[in-house]
Scaffold this active site. Structure first.
Site, PDB file in Angstrom:
ATOM      1  N   LYS A 239       0.872  -1.184   0.000  1.00 15.12           N
ATOM      2  CA  LYS A 239       0.000   0.000   0.000  1.00 15.12           C
ATOM      3  C   LYS A 239       0.908   1.233   0.000  1.00 15.12           C
ATOM      4  O   LYS A 239       1.992   1.212   0.613  1.00 15.12           O
ATOM      5  CB  LYS A 239      -0.845  -0.072   1.286  1.00 15.12           C
ATOM      6  CG  LYS A 239      -1.954   0.930   1.440  1.00 15.12           C
ATOM      7  CD  LYS A 239      -2.741   0.597   2.726  1.00 15.12           C
ATOM      8  CE  LYS A 239      -3.882   1.541   3.005  1.00 15.12           C
ATOM      9  NZ  LYS A 239      -4.632   1.192   4.221  1.00 15.12           N
TER      10      LYS A 239
ATOM     11  N   SER B  30      -9.513   1.104   3.376  1.00 17.37           N
ATOM     12  CA  SER B  30      -8.756   1.953   2.496  1.00 17.37           C
ATOM     13  C   SER B  30      -7.727   1.204   1.659  1.00 17.37           C
ATOM     14  O   SER B  30      -7.234   1.746   0.681  1.00 17.37           O
ATOM     15  CB  SER B  30      -8.039   3.021   3.327  1.00 17.37           C
ATOM     16  OG  SER B  30      -7.127   2.408   4.228  1.00 17.37           O
TER      17      SER B  30
ATOM     18  N   SER C 290      -9.349  -1.476   7.451  1.00 16.82           N
ATOM     19  CA  SER C 290      -8.888  -1.260   6.076  1.00 16.82           C
ATOM     20  C   SER C 290      -8.182  -2.423   5.401  1.00 16.82           C
ATOM     21  O   SER C 290      -7.943  -2.356   4.201  1.00 16.82           O
ATOM     22  CB  SER C 290      -7.987  -0.033   6.011  1.00 16.82           C
ATOM     23  OG  SER C 290      -8.792   1.114   5.973  1.00 16.82           O
TER      24      SER C 290
HETATM   25  N1  GLN Z   1     -12.727   3.143   7.032  1.00 22.93           N
HETATM   26  C1  GLN Z   1     -12.133   3.482   8.282  1.00 22.93           C
HETATM   27  C2  GLN Z   1     -11.851   4.957   8.325  1.00 22.93           C
HETATM   28  O1  GLN Z   1     -12.147   5.605   7.389  1.00 22.93           O
HETATM   29  C3  GLN Z   1     -10.908   2.672   8.522  1.00 22.93           C
HETATM   30  C4  GLN Z   1      -9.712   3.136   7.805  1.00 22.93           C
HETATM   31  C5  GLN Z   1      -8.520   2.302   8.036  1.00 22.93           C
HETATM   32  O2  GLN Z   1      -8.595   1.220   8.632  1.00 22.93           O
HETATM   33  N2  GLN Z   1      -7.394   2.806   7.604  1.00 22.93           N
HETATM   34  O3  GLN Z   1     -11.340   5.462   9.258  1.00 22.93           O
END
Ligand code: GLN
Length: 472
Positions: A76, A151, A175
């Site tokens: 990532k 994400s 994520s």
């Molecule tokens: N979707 C969650 C957020 O927007 C988790 C994001 C993540 O785990 N990086 O915070």
């Protein structure tokens, strides 16, 4: 075109049956052929081919090139990796080159793995769909009109598109698990602190973990085995278990708690059906299945969306235009430069989180929001601990719905935040959790979530492997 088991790929390279260079070229070709899915921000072609030659030379000289010899992977784009910018998919970090590599990357490289590309994400990992990327949205490999989840959506899509046998993601509130569930991959979130976060762009430091996205549980366990353990550069890291060689092949003697709060209203009927069938499979494998209630669970999302922005607002303060990436060209003095760099460089979601985070931490509101959230978080941790005194694992869906249409929720942040309702609790408590492909609802993958006790990563992965074997 699929890669097969990671351990075998490496064994073949070590035995001279295939080469790291062939593997890297195959990965680069897949990345190019499937560029239309927009999973990748940058390829590391030059460095990857150089490293492949090193691995091949090691094998030629008669030495073992490691447990991941010549295995390509994708990181990532919030991991510091040499060979391309590290942007976290944010305009503010464009042009930022890593001065050192993340510990996880170093450990993988030491075993012969080769990073071939950086994957797309919601900028700074804020989001559930990759639509918050400042660059572009990744398309779901199963349906190009839908999101891959976020994400780490680029990482999950890349694995399912066979661009590499594994990818790394970060999981602050789901994520790794959510995109794995939306794309039909295995997404593993280790116990908090088991894998070093050194050299990974920080989001919410008290919940951030990094984890592998793979096609199988055994592959995830191998990648974890290479990455896990204490790191002097990350004071939150913990001791690892001896190894992650999975042994137990059934669920006899294991007690699994179905989380009542996860099976209640708001669950898509298709997801519910697949989840109930998966629970039957767990029973057939020998598990004793009971119902468990965690009364504070419905508050987890509210806690997360106070704690997370609070930490985000602090972690993003370092991007002031003076040290990393973008600097405003229009500023007349230093104060201007701070403000204008941030105005120009941060996207809407980063700005929203900075606003919410500074608000809940400001004097007068701290007691009303942050402190209360911290208190209820402790209550949730206690409830999880109580639950794990009764059962070995908790089970439920990873997400209440399957992959949604691109554009469907992006205008409404609250709708987007609701997607995380089943993943955030394990981040707040630090427990390990995994999303496993459990079947389809219509044409779309459904993820089953298994949560384990703190530090019980190995037995969680063993249970996950049993399910995976029986589910096929
Ligand atoms: N979707 C969650 C957020 O927007 C988790 C994001 C993540 O785990 N990086 O915070």
């Amino acid at each position: 075109m699929s890669w097969g088991a990671i351990a075998e790929l490496a064994a073949d390279v070590n035995a001279g049956k295939s080469t790291a260079t062939e593997n890297v070229k195959k990965a680069l070709k897949a990345i190019k052929d499937k560029a239309g899915f927009k999973a990748i921000i940058a390829t590391l072609e030059k460095r990857a081919l150089e490293r492949a030659k090193e691995v091949d030379d090691t094998v030629k000289s008669g030495k073992n090139a490691g447990r991941l010899a010549g295995v390509p992977f994708i990181a990532k784009d919030n991991f510091l990796v040499f060979g391309a910018d590290t942007t976290a998919a944010s305009n503010i970090l464009k042009g930022f080159e890593a001065p050192y590599q993340a510990t996880a990357i170093e450990k993988l490289e030491a075993e012969g793995a080769i990073c071939v590309a950086k994957a797309n994400l919601d900028a700074f990992a804020h989001g559930s769909s990759t639509e918050n990327s400042d660059f572009f949205t990744t398309l779901n490999p199963h349906d190009k009109t839908r999101v891959p989840g976020g994400s780490s959506g680029g990482s999950a899509a890349a694995v399912m598109l066979d661009m590499a046998p594994f990818a790394l993601g970060t999981d602050t509130g789901g994520s790794v698990r959510l995109p794995a569930s939306f794309c039909g991959a295995v997404g593993y979130k280790p116990t908090y602190g088991l894998v070093s976060r050194y050299g990974v762009v920080a989001m919410a430091s008290s919940t951030d973990v990094i984890g592998p996205i793979t096609k199988t549980v055994v592959d995830s366990a191998l990648v974890l085995d290479v990455m896990a353990g204490r790191d002097d550069f990350d004071g939150t890291t913990i001791e690892r278990e001896v190894d992650y060689n999975l042994q137990k092949t059934d669920l006899k003697g294991r007690k699994i708690g179905v989380v009542r709060e996860y099976m209640s209203e708001g669950l898509d009927p298709g997801v519910k059906k697949v989840t109930l069938k998966a629970i039957e499979t767990l029973k057939e494998l020998g598990a004793e299945v009971v119902e468990v209630s965690l009364p504070s669970l419905p508050l987890a999302l509210a806690i997360y969306y106070i704690v997370c922005p609070a930490e985000v607002s602090s972690n993003l303060a370092r991007y002031d235009g003076q040290r990393f990436g973008h600097t405003s060209k229009n500023a007349k003095n230093l104060d201007d430069s701070f403000a204008m760099t941030r105005t120009e460089g941060f996207g809407v979601e980063a700005k929203r989180r900075i606003m919410i985070g500074t608000y809940v931490l400001s004097s007068g509101y701290y007691d009303a929001y942050y402190k209360k959230a911290a208190l209820v978080r402790t209550k949730l941790i206690n409830e999880f601990n109580d639950a794990f005194n009764q059962v070995d694992f908790l089970v439920g869906p990873t997400s209440p719905i399957t992959a949604f249409k691109i554009g469907e929720k992006v205008a409404d942040p609250l709708q987007m935040y609701l997607i995380d309702i089943m993943t955030v609790a394990a981040n707040l408590t630090g427990n390990p959790a995994i999303s496993l492909p459990a079947g389809l609802s219509g044409e779309l993958p459904v993820g089953l979530q298994l949560i384990g006790a703190i530090g019980q990563d190995k037995s969680l992965l063993e249970a996950a492997r049993c399910f995976e074997g029986a589910c096929k």
